[in-house]
Structure formats: structure tokens, C-alpha cells
Design a protein around this motif. Structure first.
Motif, mmCIF file in Angstrom:
data_model
loop_
_atom_site.group_PDB
_atom_site.id
_atom_site.type_symbol
_atom_site.label_atom_id
_atom_site.label_comp_id
_atom_site.label_asym_id
_atom_site.label_seq_id
_atom_site.Cartn_x
_atom_site.Cartn_y
_atom_site.Cartn_z
ATOM 1 N N ARG A 84 0.857 -1.182 0.000
ATOM 2 C CA ARG A 84 0.000 0.000 0.000
ATOM 3 C C ARG A 84 0.892 1.230 0.000
ATOM 4 O O ARG A 84 1.847 1.312 0.764
ATOM 5 N N GLY A 85 0.587 2.193 -0.850
ATOM 6 C CA GLY A 85 1.383 3.407 -0.924
ATOM 7 C C GLY A 85 1.244 4.250 0.335
ATOM 8 O O GLY A 85 0.234 4.193 1.043
ATOM 9 N N SER A 86 2.284 5.041 0.615
ATOM 10 C CA SER A 86 2.258 5.917 1.786
ATOM 11 C C SER A 86 3.299 7.006 1.602
ATOM 12 O O SER A 86 3.888 7.139 0.526
ATOM 13 N N ASP A 87 3.572 7.770 2.665
ATOM 14 C CA ASP A 87 4.494 8.896 2.547
ATOM 15 C C ASP A 87 5.945 8.423 2.519
ATOM 16 O O ASP A 87 6.246 7.231 2.602
ATOM 17 N N SER A 88 6.868 9.384 2.424
ATOM 18 C CA SER A 88 8.268 9.053 2.147
ATOM 19 C C SER A 88 9.033 8.521 3.357
ATOM 20 O O SER A 88 10.096 7.927 3.196
ATOM 21 N N ARG A 89 8.531 8.721 4.570
ATOM 22 C CA ARG A 89 9.231 8.169 5.737
ATOM 23 C C ARG A 89 9.109 6.656 5.724
ATOM 24 O O ARG A 89 8.019 6.120 5.547
ATOM 25 N N THR A 90 10.222 5.972 5.903
ATOM 26 C CA THR A 90 10.221 4.516 5.858
ATOM 27 C C THR A 90 10.085 3.946 7.259
ATOM 28 O O THR A 90 10.954 4.137 8.110
ATOM 29 N N SER A 91 9.006 3.232 7.493
ATOM 30 C CA SER A 91 8.767 2.634 8.802
ATOM 31 C C SER A 91 9.812 1.570 9.109
ATOM 32 O O SER A 91 10.358 0.925 8.208
ATOM 33 N N ALA A 92 10.054 1.369 10.382
ATOM 34 C CA ALA A 92 10.908 0.277 10.817
ATOM 35 C C ALA A 92 10.240 -1.057 10.482
ATOM 36 O O ALA A 92 9.007 -1.137 10.397
ATOM 37 N N PRO A 93 11.020 -2.122 10.284
ATOM 38 C CA PRO A 93 10.416 -3.411 9.901
ATOM 39 C C PRO A 93 9.315 -3.899 10.841
ATOM 40 O O PRO A 93 8.269 -4.369 10.381
ATOM 41 N N LYS A 140 0.989 7.641 8.974
ATOM 42 C CA LYS A 140 2.050 6.702 9.344
ATOM 43 C C LYS A 140 2.462 6.917 10.797
ATOM 44 O O LYS A 140 2.760 5.955 11.515
ATOM 45 N N ASP A 141 2.474 8.166 11.260
ATOM 46 C CA ASP A 141 2.754 8.435 12.668
ATOM 47 C C ASP A 141 1.737 7.742 13.563
ATOM 48 O O ASP A 141 2.081 7.196 14.615
ATOM 49 N N LEU A 142 0.479 7.770 13.146
ATOM 50 C CA LEU A 142 -0.556 7.110 13.938
ATOM 51 C C LEU A 142 -0.322 5.608 13.996
ATOM 52 O O LEU A 142 -0.689 4.956 14.983
ATOM 53 N N ARG A 143 0.326 5.066 12.970
ATOM 54 C CA ARG A 143 0.512 3.621 12.892
ATOM 55 C C ARG A 143 1.755 3.124 13.629
ATOM 56 O O ARG A 143 1.890 1.916 13.843
ATOM 57 N N ASP A 144 2.686 4.026 13.968
ATOM 58 C CA ASP A 144 3.914 3.492 14.590
ATOM 59 C C ASP A 144 4.455 4.321 15.751
ATOM 60 O O ASP A 144 5.589 4.103 16.177
ATOM 61 N N CYS A 162 6.630 0.018 -1.480
ATOM 62 C CA CYS A 162 7.686 -0.886 -1.951
ATOM 63 C C CYS A 162 8.992 -0.689 -1.176
ATOM 64 O O CYS A 162 9.709 -1.655 -0.915
ATOM 65 N N GLY A 163 9.300 0.553 -0.780
ATOM 66 C CA GLY A 163 10.510 0.786 -0.009
ATOM 67 C C GLY A 163 10.462 0.136 1.358
ATOM 68 O O GLY A 163 11.485 -0.326 1.882
ATOM 69 N N GLU A 164 9.272 0.063 1.942
ATOM 70 C CA GLU A 164 9.118 -0.579 3.250
ATOM 71 C C GLU A 164 9.074 -2.095 3.119
ATOM 72 O O GLU A 164 9.657 -2.823 3.935
ATOM 73 N N GLU A 165 8.401 -2.589 2.098
ATOM 74 C CA GLU A 165 8.377 -4.035 1.866
ATOM 75 C C GLU A 165 9.785 -4.566 1.613
ATOM 76 O O GLU A 165 10.176 -5.612 2.148
ATOM 77 N N SER A 166 10.550 -3.856 0.787
ATOM 78 C CA SER A 166 11.902 -4.325 0.473
ATOM 79 C C SER A 166 12.830 -4.204 1.675
ATOM 80 O O SER A 166 13.678 -5.078 1.910
ATOM 81 N N THR A 167 12.681 -3.152 2.473
ATOM 82 C CA THR A 167 13.454 -3.037 3.712
ATOM 83 C C THR A 167 13.125 -4.191 4.657
ATOM 84 O O THR A 167 14.019 -4.788 5.275
ATOM 85 N N PHE A 168 11.858 -4.520 4.754
ATOM 86 C CA PHE A 168 11.395 -5.622 5.597
ATOM 87 C C PHE A 168 12.005 -6.945 5.146
ATOM 88 O O PHE A 168 12.551 -7.718 5.958
ATOM 89 N N LEU A 169 11.958 -7.224 3.838
ATOM 90 C CA LEU A 169 12.509 -8.485 3.341
ATOM 91 C C LEU A 169 14.016 -8.544 3.529
ATOM 92 O O LEU A 169 14.553 -9.589 3.929
ATOM 93 N N VAL A 170 14.725 -7.458 3.260
ATOM 94 C CA VAL A 170 16.173 -7.453 3.468
ATOM 95 C C VAL A 170 16.490 -7.728 4.937
ATOM 96 O O VAL A 170 17.372 -8.531 5.261
#
Length: 820
Positions: free
Chosen positions: A108-117, A427-431, A128-136
């Protein structure tokens, strides 16, 4: 802390190349735990002994993947994954870890800040940047070297993308993060990646691998991996000359791709003593800009496939009369390499994905419903609508948001708490933990305005700095901030040691740590200044367009200039953009059809207006800009991915209005009959389940047909783009058929997630005939990636076609139908 020799060496390596923010924001124990679990994985996983030292150091040990917020995910992931993969081969382990990731997270698309895994897992969604960070992070946790690969910008469509490469049995192989396939080197992006101009990854530290190096910094080595994807990679050679024709040794050379209505720098290199620079890219067009750091610059188009040296002369400077420039930018052709997958492998992979979807959906079902959020609001005497918004948006973090709101309600400050939550991102609300939010609420009065109350300054991770600042800051400094914020600007300039080049803008130092150490980088200094001002009741912010820090005092707004002896009231001029409708576009959109970039004496930086801004809404009657030189970039993208672009340079002066013409042009030859499609083709209409012809549904005339799957990232993007163009498509009034490739795809689809125009109808291509017909006519390879989108008429003429990943699809359809 007593360490053995190997642990000491590992931590020395990490600290030698770690960013300033990572050094100061995390404890040594955090990094020691990363090392300990790296050793655990290497000793316990069957492939551990085969991982080369170089790949271990750069792509397993480091906890940082790219620009994410760091967390303690490594032990959590290892303990869950190790039993699941301990008996598998390295290749099968990579595939299995990706299935586990899909079980946890979807796109799901979101803002440019990348959440922690771990935050991504808690939400169950990620871009995609968060999914790929998570998988790595997951792969590294079990001792498999992994790196996030990204194309900074696609050349053929307006977007970027990130995926993962894993080191398996001596070589690097790619996979789509949280999008498991039956084999490696397969993803929905095989085709668009073959059109890429540049793919890169960051290797932690000073990396000596075989790949072409794009940049070597004190923190990481940026390497070029385009040859892993481009079927016809090319070496682009550039010669930079001064205005007098002599070599411009040391000139800054920026290689740019047109994307989001700007020429975006995907790589920055520096000319050698002969003024030469080179880079390996895909076989398409680039714009090359060079500058000497003294205000002189020049630019030229490079056609990668020609093999010619491109000469860039530094003949322009700020204040000069620079003529407008036009460019036709052609992306590389599509030539994907698709590995073979048996039907059995496909079926088994689809079965597993459906099971994983069910597990994730069951988890998401535990998030708060609207009824539960309303009941919570009633129990705590809170505004129902505002409470529902923040609790529903918090998703898997709902318990932390409810904990915070319960506390605020008990203190009689529920209204202020909801107002504060209205200033932060979804995203702030989510983490964000309740303790962080409570720190900001407890140390800010109810009457505070947004630029005092908000804990959000830029794109940093929210941290609890107010309470510590109030406790630690000296009384004389606190009084200075309250009564003389301009004087505090000078204090920051005089008292803080700036360490440039050893921090990333996305890992700023915590404001409390800046106070403690008096050491930071430029970005962290700006955040520290704003945080200090807000803590002591002075409205301060970062300008959303220019990014410059500002504060308000005595009813006036001031720019913050840490180099100046005194602070001055913010100065502005006005730019008014003139436009005569063309190319079927009546009201051009910022980021889609045009954008403005400011010149800093060396490079141009795009101004960050809101995504919904348009020419008529924001620029037609004039908008304020700081004095300086700018470029107006415009472009129209063809269905082929080609762009017709214009550059117009202008200068804004204080108190004056500058008129600028916005020019849009296209290639008339691009909109032509591309092929044929039989309108008598039959499909199963849903939900009626009746078999009927397309002609029977559409009647005579033009229509749009989208053949889609059940929710891959390209299909989600297509749906979102159609949704964004809903008003124009509805006004057009002609039928839009969304046809699913299989019944399983249709059953996975949830129409409630989208607000489609009323002229959309749904159906199934149960026998695959529509897919086969389009594939044959458009000369696609068998089972080329969905979606396929055509604009055609019932005389069987196709005038528009898109296949696969295409951002801006809705606008392209609207532009096409406006010419019919």
C-alpha cells in the motif's frame, strides 16, 4: 562492555561507517545484539559457512538497509524464521522467507518516511521501499546477504520502485518483496526493469565489490547494478567544458531522467582532470547537467545508445538570459528476460499466496472497527468523528493511540490530544508509542497553535524531546529562545559543531542528543532549532515548499539563516504562470505536467507543492516564491513512455511579479491506431455471471478496457489512477470495462477500497481469450504481466495501449479520450 576479538572488530567496522544519527540515537548494546544474532545465524544456518566475508560484512551484519527507522527486529525475525527454514537450501530459504513476509505484509502506498520493519509488520502494509526493507532485514536475520535495489526513477513512467537482491550460492538474484514467486529472478517488474536507465543499491561502508561505483561516501558505497536488468546496457561518456572551451576539471555532473515533471538526478559524478565523466545506463535518453560550483552550469541531452561523447559547456549562470529548451526523451525499449516456471509451480505458489492472504486478512480483521472506535469515543467523552479517524487510521497501533487518548481524556485534555493527532501523518498514527505522544501533550499548553503543538517537524521519526529539553536546557538559553529566537539562531551557529558528510538527512540526530553533545549535521540543526522553539512556545516550522526553517515573532515570519549575523523578515516575489490549453489538457497538474525547481548555484531542486495543486488553482493568479533563479519544467508523456519536455528559466525578485509561460507539447504521431481488438469478444459479466460481448455492453463508440489481476502492485496503481481521474472519466460517459483474468482474481478484489466512476463495470476473462487476443495484437510475450489497458472503439481500432506498471494511467487515458 567486554568483547572478544571478532565482536570488537565487527563493532569497530559498524561504528567506522555508521551515520552520526545512528551513533547518537542508538546504544552500543543495540549494535552488539545485531552482531550476536549475525553470529548465531551464521553458525546455525546450513549456508552460514559458505557466506563470503565481504558479503557478510556489507550485506548481513549492518542493521541499516536504507532510510528506515531502526528497531530491534533482528532477534524477533530470527527466532520466528530459523525453525521454518533451517532444513532448506539457501535458494529455497530465500523463497520461503519471502512467503513469510507476504504472510505479514502487503503493498500500500504511503508517505516518504520509511517505517521500521516491526512497525511495517504491525501495520500489515507497506510501500515498496518498506516491503523491500522488511525483506532485506528478514533475510539478513537468518544470515543471507541481501540488499535493497531501487530505480531512483523509471524512464518510461512517473514513479520509482524498490525490490531485493539476495546472494545465493555465489551470485546475486532478485525478487519482489512480499510478492513471492516460485523461482528467483521473477517479479511483476521484469518488463519495466528492462526499460530502466539506472538501478542502484547502497553497500554499507567502503565496498570493494565488482560493480560500478556511483558514489563513495564516509558512510556507504552506492553501486550501479543496471547491468543485472538492462538487456542492452550502454556507457555514456560526457565531456564538460568551461565557457572558453577548456576542460572543466572537477565539475559536478548530474545524470537526469524525466519523471514527475522534472529532470531528476539519478546519479552525481565528478569530471576528471580532462573534464570527462562516464556512467553505465540503459539504452535510452538522459539529460546531463554540469556545474562548477561557482554558479556556472550547462546541460545537454545524451542518447545512450549512440556511443557518442556528449559535450556540456558551462555557458550559463544565475541572472543570465537563458533560452528555453525542448527535448524529446525516449526510454529504453522493453526486452524482459523471464525465467521458466512450470504450471505446477505456478499453481502451488498461488495456493500458498491465498493461504498467506487469509492469515494476514485475519490479523487485519482484529483492527478496530468504526463501531468500536465510536464506542471508545463515547466512553471517554471524545469527539466521535475525530476519534474514529485517528483510531481507524492507526490500524495495528490502535492500542497505543487508545492508551494515549484515555490518558488525555482523564486529564481533561482530550480535545487538545485529538488536535495534536490531526497534525501528524497517518504513518505516525501507525507506529508512534503512547509515551512519545504523551511527552508532547504533557509539555505543551492547550492554547498552542499548530506550529507549537505539533510533534511532527519534517519526515523524521517522532521522538519524545519536549520533556527532556525542558529539564536539561539552561535557563538563560530557554529565556533566549522565548524572547529572542533570532538570537537563538546565532547561538546555534556559534555553539553547535557541524559534522557535514557523516550523516544522512533521513537519520537526524535526536534534538535531546544535539543539546547533550552540541554535535550535529545541518539537517539535525534545523530540526533542533524548530524543536527548541516549539518547546518554549515559539511557533516554528519548515516551509513545506522550500524546506527552509522559519519562526514567527511579533506577528512576522522570519527565515532562519545560520550564516547571517541577523535574521530578516521572509522575502518573497511572485511568479505567475500563463498557459494556453493544449494537448487536450485544460488545467495542468503539478508533478504530472509541470514543476518548478530552484537553483542553489550548482543544482536545481524541485519545490514540494501539494500533489493536488494545479495551474489554475495555485499558479494562474500568482504564487509567492523566495527571490532567486528557477526553472519551469513541463512535459507530456506518450503511451510509449516517450516524453516531450520543455525547460524555461526565470528569476524571481523581491516584491516583483514574474510572468512565465507554461508550454505543453506532444508528438501527434504517438496517438494513432496501434492495432485492432474484436469488440465481439465475449466475457462473463459480474455480478450477473452472464456471458456477453463487449459490444453488447459498450454500444457503438469508444470504450476503455482494463484486463487486471486480483491485486498486484501494478493493478493497485492502475485502480488508484483510474480512481484519481474519476470525475473526468465519468464526464466522458463511455463504458470502462474492468475484466479480471481469472475468477480467483475477481474474488480477491474488494471494490469497497476504491471510488470508481459510475461507468465502470466488471467481468471475467474465464477462457483467457481476451488476454490472448490483446497479447497477440500487441506482440506481447505469453502471459506478459498485467494489467493490459486499451482505449478502443467498436470498429476494432485501438488508439491507446498500456501494459504492466504504468503510473499516471488515469491521466494518460484522459489525455487520449480528449483527442478522440
Amino acid at each position: 562492555m567486554c568483547l572478544d576479538t571478532r565482536a570488537e572488530e565487527a563493532l569497530k567496522f559498524l561504528y567506522a561507517y555508521m551515520s552520526l544519527g545512528d551513533v547518537m540515537n542508538n546504544s552500543p548494546e543495540f549494535y552488539l545484539e545485531c552482531y550476536n544474532y549475525t553470529q548465531k545465524a551464521i553458525s546455525e544456518m546450513p549456508w552460514g559457512k559458505d557466506v563470503p566475508e565481504r558479503e557478510l560484512r556489507h550485506f548481513v551484519l549492518p542493521p541499516r538497509v536504507n532510510n528506515e527507522n531502526l528497531d530491534g527486529c533482528r532477534p524477533v525475525f530470527y527466532e520466528e524464521l530459523a525453525p521454518r527454514i533451517k532444513d532448506l537450501s539457501m535458494k529455497d530459504a530465500v523463497l520461503e522467507v519471502n512467503h513469510w513476509c507476504h504472510e505479514k505484509v502487503t503493498y500500500r502506498g504511503s508517505d516518504s518516511r520509511t517505517s521500521a520493519p516491526l512497525a511495517t509488520v504491525r501495520t500489515a502494509y507497506g510501500r515498496c521501499g518498506e516491503e523491500s526493507t522488511f525483506l532485506v532485514a528478514a533475510l539478513r536475520s537468518v544470515g543471507i546477504p541481501a540488499r535493497q535495489v531501487y530505480t531512483p526513477r523509471w524512464a518510461h513512467t512517473d514513479d520509482n520502485h524498490a525490490w531485493v537482491e539476495a546472494f545465493v550460492d555465489g551470485g546475486w538474484h532478485f525478487l519482489g518483496a512480499c510478492e513471492p514467486e516460485a523461482v528467483l529472478d521473477l517479479g511483476w517488474f521484469n518488463a519495466p526493469a528492462s526499460r530502466g536507465m539506472l538501478m542502484a543499491t547502497n553497500a554499507f561502508g567502503c565496498y570493494d565489490g565488482p560493480e560500478e561505483k556511483l558514489e563513495v561516501t564516509p558512510l556507504y558505497t552506492r553501486i550501479n547494478v543496471v547491468t543485472n536488468y538492462a538487456p542492452d546496457p550502454c556507457k555514456v561518456q560526457v565531456k564538460v567544458e568551461n565557457a572558453d572551451g577548456t576542460p572543466a576539471a572537477g565539475a559536478k555532473v548530474e545524470y537526469k531522467i524525466y519523471n514527475y515533471a522534472e529532470f531528476y538526478s539519478v546519479a552525481t559524478l565528478y569530471a576528471d582532470a580532462e573534464g570527462l565523466s562516464s556512467i553505465t545506463t540503459g539504452n535510452g535518453d538522459l539529460l546531463v547537467q554540469a556545474s562548477d560550483g561557482r554558479g556556472n552550469f550547462g546541460f545537454a541531452k545524451a542518447e545512450a545508445g549512440k556511443g557518442e561523447t556528449v559535450v556540456v559547456r558551462l555557458g550559463y549562470n544565475e541572472g543570465a538570459d537563458i533560452p528555453a529548451a525542448s527535448f524529446s526523451m525516449v526510454p529504453p525499449p522493453e526486452k524482459p528476460a523471464i525465467p521458466e516456471v512450470s504450471e505446477g509451480e505456478k499453481a502451488e505458489n498461488s495456493r500458498r499466496m491465498a493461504e498467506e492472504d487469509a492469515i494476514r486478512i485475519a490479523y487485519i480483521a482484529g483492527f478496530r472497527t468504526e463501531a468500536q472506535a465510536r464506542a471508545f469515543a463515547s466512553e471517554n467523552g471524545l469527539d466521535a468523528d475525530k476519534t474514529v479517524r485517528v483510531i481507524r487510521a492507526s490500524e495495528g497501533n490502535y492500542d497505543e493511540i487508545e492508551k494515549f487518548l484515555c490518558y488525555a481524556a482523564r486529564e481533561g485534555r482530550g480535545g487538545t490530544a485529538l488536535r495534536m493527532l490531526g497534525y501528524v501523518s497517518e504513518k505516525d498514527l501507525r507506529d508512534t508509542p503512547a509515551t512519545v505522544l504523551r511527552d508532547h501533550l504533557d509539555n505543551c499548553p492547550d492554547e498552542a497553535d499548530r506550529n507549537v503543538l505539533s510533534p511532527r517537524i519534517n519526515t523524521e521519526l517522532l521522538r519524545p524531546w519536549r520533556g527532556a529539553v525542558l529539564q536539561k536546557v539552561d535557563a538563560d538559553v530557554a529565556e533566549m529562545v522565548r524572547t529572542d529566537p533570532a538570537g537563538f539562531v546565532k547561538w546555534c551557529a556559534d555553539s553547535l559543531t557541524i559534522c557535514s558528510g557523516i550523516n544522512n538527512s533521513y537519520t537526524p540526530v535526536d534534538p535531546v542528543r544535539v543539546w547533550d553533545s552540541r554535535v550535529c549535521d545541518e539537517t539535525s540543526r534545523e530540526l533542533f532549532f524548530v524543536a527548541m522553539c516549539r518547546t518554549f512556545g515559539v511557533p516554528a516550522w519548515k516551509d513545506p515548499v522550500s524546506g527552509s526553517p522559519r519562526f514567527s515573532a511579533g506577528g512576522l515570519d522570519y527565515d532562519v539563516d545560520f550564516e547571517a549575523s541577523s535574521q530578516t523578515e521572509a522575502e518573497y516575489g511572485t511568479v505567475r504562470i500563463n498557459y494556453k490549453p493544449s494537448c487536450g489538457i485544460s488545467d495542468p497538474k503539478y508533478y504530472v505536467h509541470f514543476s518548478i525547481s530552484s537553483f542553489d548555484g550548482s543544482s536545481f531542486t524541485q519545490l514540494e507543492y501539494d500533489e493536488g495543486d494545479t495551474w489554475a488553482g495555485t499558479f494562474k493568479n500568482g504564487t509567492s516564491l523566495e527571490p532567486g533563479m528557477y526553472v519551469l519544467c513541463s512535459g507530456v508523456r506518450m503511451a510509449s513512455g516517450q516524453v516531450c519536455s520543455e525547460l524555461g528559466f526565470f528569476t524571481v525578485r523581491k516584491g516583483e511579479t514574474t510572468d512565465v509561460d507554461l508550454v505543453l507539447s506532444d508528438d501527434a504521431s504517438q496517438l494513432r491506431v496501434l492495432g485492432s481488438f474484436d469488440s465481439e469478444s465475449r466475457y462473463v459479466s459480474e455480478p450477473s455471471e452472464q456471458t456477453r460481448s463487449i459490444l453488447a455492453t459498450t454500444g457503438r463508440g469508444y470504450y476503455v478496457l482494463a484486463l487486471v489481476d486480483g491485486g498486484s502492485e501494478p493493478t493497485v496503481h492502475a485502480f488508484k489512477d483510474i480512481e484519481a481521474a474519476s470525475s473526468q472519466l465519468e464526464a466522458w460517459g463511455r463504458p470502462i470495462l474492468v475484466i479480471f483474468a481469472t475468477r480467483a482474481d475477481y474474488e480477491r478484489f474488494n471494490a469497497v477500497q476504491y471510488e470508481f466512476p459510475s461507468n465502470v463495470c466488471f467481468g471475467l476473462d474465464e477462457d483467457g481469450s481476451i488476454r490472448k487476443m490483446i497479447g497477440t495484437e500487441m506482440k506481447l510475450k505469453d502471459n506478459a504481466a498485467l494489467p493490459y489497458v486499451i482505449v478502443a472503439d467498436t470498429f476494432n481500432r485501438v488508439v491507446y495501449f498500456s501494459q504492466g506498471y504504468t503510473i499516471g494511467l488515469g491521466d494518460q487515458i484522459v489525455a487520449t479520450i480528449s483527442k478522440l
